[in-house]
Motif scaffolding. Structure first.
Motif, PDB file in Angstrom:
ATOM      1  N   ILE B 275       0.836  -1.200   0.000  1.00  0.00           N
ATOM      2  CA  ILE B 275       0.000   0.000   0.000  1.00  0.00           C
ATOM      3  C   ILE B 275       0.871   1.251   0.000  1.00  0.00           C
ATOM      4  O   ILE B 275       0.638   2.194  -0.755  1.00  0.00           O
ATOM      5  CB  ILE B 275      -0.934  -0.007   1.231  1.00  0.00           C
ATOM      6  CG1 ILE B 275      -2.015  -1.073   1.051  1.00  0.00           C
ATOM      7  CG2 ILE B 275      -1.559   1.348   1.457  1.00  0.00           C
ATOM      8  CD1 ILE B 275      -2.781  -1.379   2.309  1.00  0.00           C
ATOM      9  N   LEU B 312     -11.137   3.062   7.959  1.00  0.00           N
ATOM     10  CA  LEU B 312     -12.131   3.541   6.997  1.00  0.00           C
ATOM     11  C   LEU B 312     -11.504   4.581   6.068  1.00  0.00           C
ATOM     12  O   LEU B 312     -11.638   4.508   4.839  1.00  0.00           O
ATOM     13  CB  LEU B 312     -13.318   4.147   7.745  1.00  0.00           C
ATOM     14  CG  LEU B 312     -14.475   4.644   6.886  1.00  0.00           C
ATOM     15  CD1 LEU B 312     -15.174   3.486   6.207  1.00  0.00           C
ATOM     16  CD2 LEU B 312     -15.477   5.426   7.724  1.00  0.00           C
ATOM     17  N   LEU B 314      -8.320   5.071   5.419  1.00  0.00           N
ATOM     18  CA  LEU B 314      -7.299   4.459   4.570  1.00  0.00           C
ATOM     19  C   LEU B 314      -7.951   3.732   3.400  1.00  0.00           C
ATOM     20  O   LEU B 314      -7.523   3.867   2.252  1.00  0.00           O
ATOM     21  CB  LEU B 314      -6.460   3.486   5.399  1.00  0.00           C
ATOM     22  CG  LEU B 314      -5.388   2.712   4.635  1.00  0.00           C
ATOM     23  CD1 LEU B 314      -4.316   3.657   4.125  1.00  0.00           C
ATOM     24  CD2 LEU B 314      -4.760   1.637   5.506  1.00  0.00           C
ATOM     25  N   GLY B 315      -9.019   2.977   3.702  1.00  0.00           N
ATOM     26  CA  GLY B 315      -9.717   2.250   2.643  1.00  0.00           C
ATOM     27  C   GLY B 315     -10.233   3.192   1.576  1.00  0.00           C
ATOM     28  O   GLY B 315     -10.036   2.972   0.382  1.00  0.00           O
ATOM     29  N   LEU B 316     -10.892   4.276   2.012  1.00  0.00           N
ATOM     30  CA  LEU B 316     -11.426   5.245   1.051  1.00  0.00           C
ATOM     31  C   LEU B 316     -10.301   5.869   0.233  1.00  0.00           C
ATOM     32  O   LEU B 316     -10.412   6.041  -0.983  1.00  0.00           O
ATOM     33  CB  LEU B 316     -12.221   6.334   1.787  1.00  0.00           C
ATOM     34  CG  LEU B 316     -13.547   5.867   2.384  1.00  0.00           C
ATOM     35  CD1 LEU B 316     -14.179   6.981   3.211  1.00  0.00           C
ATOM     36  CD2 LEU B 316     -14.504   5.440   1.275  1.00  0.00           C
ATOM     37  N   LEU B 318      -7.402   4.549  -0.531  1.00  0.00           N
ATOM     38  CA  LEU B 318      -6.896   3.585  -1.510  1.00  0.00           C
ATOM     39  C   LEU B 318      -7.836   3.485  -2.703  1.00  0.00           C
ATOM     40  O   LEU B 318      -7.400   3.439  -3.861  1.00  0.00           O
ATOM     41  CB  LEU B 318      -6.736   2.202  -0.870  1.00  0.00           C
ATOM     42  CG  LEU B 318      -5.730   2.100   0.265  1.00  0.00           C
ATOM     43  CD1 LEU B 318      -5.604   0.666   0.728  1.00  0.00           C
ATOM     44  CD2 LEU B 318      -4.388   2.634  -0.159  1.00  0.00           C
ATOM     45  N   VAL B 319      -9.148   3.469  -2.417  1.00  0.00           N
ATOM     46  CA  VAL B 319     -10.127   3.396  -3.501  1.00  0.00           C
ATOM     47  C   VAL B 319      -9.988   4.614  -4.416  1.00  0.00           C
ATOM     48  O   VAL B 319      -9.938   4.498  -5.637  1.00  0.00           O
ATOM     49  CB  VAL B 319     -11.558   3.304  -2.917  1.00  0.00           C
ATOM     50  CG1 VAL B 319     -12.601   3.508  -4.001  1.00  0.00           C
ATOM     51  CG2 VAL B 319     -11.762   1.955  -2.246  1.00  0.00           C
ATOM     52  N   ILE B 321      -7.396   6.621  -4.766  1.00  0.00           N
ATOM     53  CA  ILE B 321      -6.113   6.594  -5.481  1.00  0.00           C
ATOM     54  C   ILE B 321      -6.187   5.650  -6.672  1.00  0.00           C
ATOM     55  O   ILE B 321      -5.764   5.976  -7.783  1.00  0.00           O
ATOM     56  CB  ILE B 321      -4.974   6.157  -4.530  1.00  0.00           C
ATOM     57  CG1 ILE B 321      -4.700   7.269  -3.522  1.00  0.00           C
ATOM     58  CG2 ILE B 321      -3.724   5.784  -5.309  1.00  0.00           C
ATOM     59  CD1 ILE B 321      -3.359   7.901  -3.588  1.00  0.00           C
ATOM     60  N   ALA B 322      -6.759   4.459  -6.442  1.00  0.00           N
ATOM     61  CA  ALA B 322      -6.823   3.471  -7.521  1.00  0.00           C
ATOM     62  C   ALA B 322      -7.722   3.966  -8.656  1.00  0.00           C
ATOM     63  O   ALA B 322      -7.448   3.714  -9.823  1.00  0.00           O
ATOM     64  CB  ALA B 322      -7.343   2.141  -6.987  1.00  0.00           C
ATOM     65  N   LEU B 323      -8.787   4.694  -8.305  1.00  0.00           N
ATOM     66  CA  LEU B 323      -9.732   5.123  -9.337  1.00  0.00           C
ATOM     67  C   LEU B 323      -9.260   6.366 -10.081  1.00  0.00           C
ATOM     68  O   LEU B 323      -9.396   6.461 -11.295  1.00  0.00           O
ATOM     69  CB  LEU B 323     -11.099   5.409  -8.709  1.00  0.00           C
ATOM     70  CG  LEU B 323     -11.924   4.192  -8.307  1.00  0.00           C
ATOM     71  CD1 LEU B 323     -13.185   4.636  -7.610  1.00  0.00           C
ATOM     72  CD2 LEU B 323     -12.266   3.352  -9.521  1.00  0.00           C
ATOM     73  N   ARG B 326      -3.888   7.036 -10.652  1.00  0.00           N
ATOM     74  CA  ARG B 326      -3.228   5.749 -10.865  1.00  0.00           C
ATOM     75  C   ARG B 326      -1.781   5.693 -10.399  1.00  0.00           C
ATOM     76  O   ARG B 326      -1.265   4.654 -10.089  1.00  0.00           O
ATOM     77  CB  ARG B 326      -3.257   5.392 -12.353  1.00  0.00           C
ATOM     78  CG  ARG B 326      -4.625   5.129 -12.884  1.00  0.00           C
ATOM     79  CD  ARG B 326      -5.089   3.743 -12.506  1.00  0.00           C
ATOM     80  NE  ARG B 326      -6.533   3.623 -12.685  1.00  0.00           N
ATOM     81  CZ  ARG B 326      -7.109   3.467 -13.867  1.00  0.00           C
ATOM     82  NH1 ARG B 326      -6.376   3.361 -14.934  1.00  0.00           N
ATOM     83  NH2 ARG B 326      -8.404   3.407 -13.954  1.00  0.00           N
TER      84      ARG B 326
END
Lengths: 291, 347
Positions: B275, B312, B314-316, B318-319, B321-323, B326
């Motif tokens: 991550i 929560l 961190l999860g958001l 990561l989502v 960043i990935a979306l 890139r």
């Protein structure tokens, strides 16, 4: 004692665990085979479904079967929305971004359930009809495990028929084998993927609820068993129903036996076996096409 | 193929081959840029500015080194691995076991031993695993790490199992600089020097022809095969070097914390460094620095107070960043920087 009655009970216990593994993992295998999407959040959908089912039973007093149906529908609907809004954008992205995205989703699910429901394990009690022992003629065994095996067999046969005998199944198989060719034949791969993704997540939800009896259900579920789901899928082969079934039974029975005879660190053999199998057949044991 | 057409610069009589823009770019690529000393200046400034946070700083430096090793394998060579903690743990347990049993505990040579052991593990596993790609490779690296973790757990007579090996005694560096658990000045400077050496090695590697061929393999493995590059050996070599650096990071962790436990081999550690690297931006050398600072600072101050909210958030993150981003934090900054420059140019 490994002979006689013991063999039967070990097999039955392992089979019931394998059935749950299969019900959870089959959707992951098909969606990964279709789109090549590395979806680490599949366990999170299983967890979500398990929570819906168990909470509906414990807090709302919904019956077992209606709760299972509710879990299936809710999870399928949620995953459909996620797929259309978010997953869709990452089909052409690299595996790294897909892994990052789905790990992020897992964290969101874990934190969300911890905040909304709480960090404790949700108790699951099977309905009265499935408690106690059942006489099989040659041995007595826990009714709930027998029920899991029966449900598993029904689902395997149903999915196999759907996969091999229906138009949708033929489209899925064609797309798994060669996506570009399938697209040029006029198969709407996007729509196909949405349907299978929602259906696969719904199946995972059923698995999450049915397996809550021995897997437990707490917010860490999504990470705790993810490795097992991934092992089953990669050993069985992507995009196959039968492959995942055999791999689930293999891993389920093996895990059951190891837990019984080697309670400390028996899982090491599962990891070792997975490595050997994947080195021998990198595409999975039961992958039909060699591409 | 369009490449057969000669670039315009080569046909003109005025421009020599070495003055072609592409050639200039290749020659000057590895040169030091003006901002490159910044992280080191900041690291030294941190030492004087926050003496009470040096323990955290040491942890941060080690994480950077670990992320840097992953960047070499994942970011540059494109080896999809989710089991890099295997090498971190191998290094940590090497240092831990040698010191705990009183065999060898001199810090610098112990680190070298950690690197050697991790490299051997990396070479052996790379040799068999790197024939595969994609999900299969991901699963194989993951299972190898879990195998080692379970192995360390089962061999609890030697490794202490879940509790690990406590209170290792590490002698002073050069016999002078002592490791003090309460005032970790030595640990910080020591880790900084090791990180610097590791960084120089990685930087030299990625700008070398070897590093260039790794990028080629990541971008198009089939074409690298076609041009006659020994793809598999390059990957195994890269994986081995990466493992050695991760082993050094693990060894450092064991020395500065004065204990080893199973967390050094865990999926948690592997996922975290994964991550961190992608958060910062992979395949760009400084992504490890940016990602580690961003992640460690946030987790240090948020995770203890609000663990669930941290997860929560961190999860958001990561989502998102990935979306939308890139290439991580560095990727966003680069594209912003480019946009500013193109806005300036027409005026």
């Amino acid at each position: 004692m490994i002979f006689g009655v013991d063999v039967a009970s070990i097999l039955l216990g392992g089979l019931s665990a394998g059935m749950v593994l299969f019900i959870v993992s089959v959707g992951l295998s098909v969606t990964m085979g279709l789109m090549g999407f590395v979806n680490l959040a599949h366990g999170a959908f299983a967890m979500l479904g398990g929570y819906v089912i168990v909470l509906a039973m414990n807090r709302l007093g919904v019956g077992f079967v209606p709760a299972l149906m509710l879990g299936f529908v809710v999870t399928a609907a949620v995953s459909f929305v996620f797929e259309r809004l978010l997953y869709k954008r990452l089909y052409r992205a690299g595996e790294l971004d897909q892994v990052l995205f789905t790990i992020g989703l897992v964290f969101v699910f874990i934190a969300g359930l911890t905040i909304i429901v709480g960090p404790e394990t949700q108790p699951f009690t099977p309905p009265a009809a499935l408690r106690g022992q059942v006489d099989l003629g040659f041995t007595q065994y826990r009714a709930y495990s027998i029920f899991l095996i029966v449900v598993g067999i029904v689902i395997v046969v149903g999915l196999w028929l759907g996969f091999e005998r229906t138009r949708l199944g033929a489209q899925i198989r064609a797309t798994v084998d060669n996506r570009r060719m399938a697209e040029s034949l006029g198969i709407n791969v996007d729509r196909l993927f949405s349907i299978t993704f929602a259906f696969g997540s719904g199946m995972a939800a059923l698995g999450g609820g049915l397996g809550a009896e021995f897997l437990g259900l707490d917010p860490q579920y999504a990470l705790k068993y993810l490795v097992f789901f991934l092992i089953v899928v990669s050993v069985g082969g992507l995009g196959t129903v039968t492959g995942v079934f055999y791999a689930s039974i293999l891993i389920g029975v093996l895990d059951f036996v190891l837990k019984l005879y080697l309670p400390k660190g028996g899982t090491i053999f599962i990891f070792a076996l997975t490595i050997l199998l994947l080195l021998w057949r990198p595409q999975g044991l039961f992958k039909r096409t060699e591409t | 193929m369009s490449a057969t057409a000669a670039p315009s610069g080569l046909t003109g009589p005025a421009l020599e081959l070495s003055e072609h823009p592409a050639a200039r770019m290749l020659i000057g690529r590895h040169r030091l840029r003006w901002w490159e000393p910044t992280p080191w200046i900041l690291a030294i400034a941190f030492y004087f500015a926050f003496p009470s946070y040096l323990g955290f700083g040491t942890d941060l430096l080690i994480t950077i080194l670990f992320a840097l090793s992953l960047d070499l394998a994942l970011g540059y060579a494109g080896i999809l691995t989710l089991g890099h903690a295997a090498f971190f743990g191998a290094g940590a347990y090497t240092v831990g076991l040698l010191a705990f049993n009183g065999v060898w505990s001199e810090p610098i040579t112990s680190l070298i031993l950690a690197a050697v052991v991790a490299a051997v593990v990396g070479f052996a596993s790379g040799l068999v695993l790197l024939r595969t790609t994609g999900l299969t490779l991901l699963m194989l690296t993951l299972c190898t790490m879990l195998l080692l973790e379970e192995g360390a757990n089962m061999a609890h007579e030697y490794t202490g199992g879940f509790d690990g090996l406590p209170s290792l005694s590490i002698p002073p560096i050069f016999g002078i600089f002592e490791f003090n658990p309460l005032y970790p000045h030595t640990q910080y400077i020591y880790s900084l020097v090791v990180l610097f050496v590791g960084f120089l090695l990685v930087r030299a590697l990625i700008y070398s022809p070897f590093g260039q061929s790794l990028t080629g393999i990541r971008e198009n493995m089939l074409r690298m095969h076609a041009v006659g590059s020994p793809v598999r050996w390059r990957l195994v070599t890269c994986y081995t070097i990466s493992a050695a650096i991760a082993g050094v990071a693990g060894g450092l962790w064991a020395q500065t914390n004065a204990y080893v436990n199973l967390t050094t081999l865990s999926l948690d550690r592997a996922a975290t460094v994964f991550i961190i690297l992608i958060l910062g931006g992979y395949g760009r050398l400084y992504g490890a620095f940016v990602g580690a600072v961003a992640y460690m600072v946030l987790s240090h101050f948020l995770a203890r107070v609000y663990p669930t909210a941290w997860q929560l958030g961190l999860g958001l993150l990561l989502v998102v960043i990935a979306l939308f981003a890139r290439n991580g934090i560095l990727g966003i900054s680069e594209s912003l920087w480019r946009r500013i420059q193109t806005m300036r140019r027409p005026s």
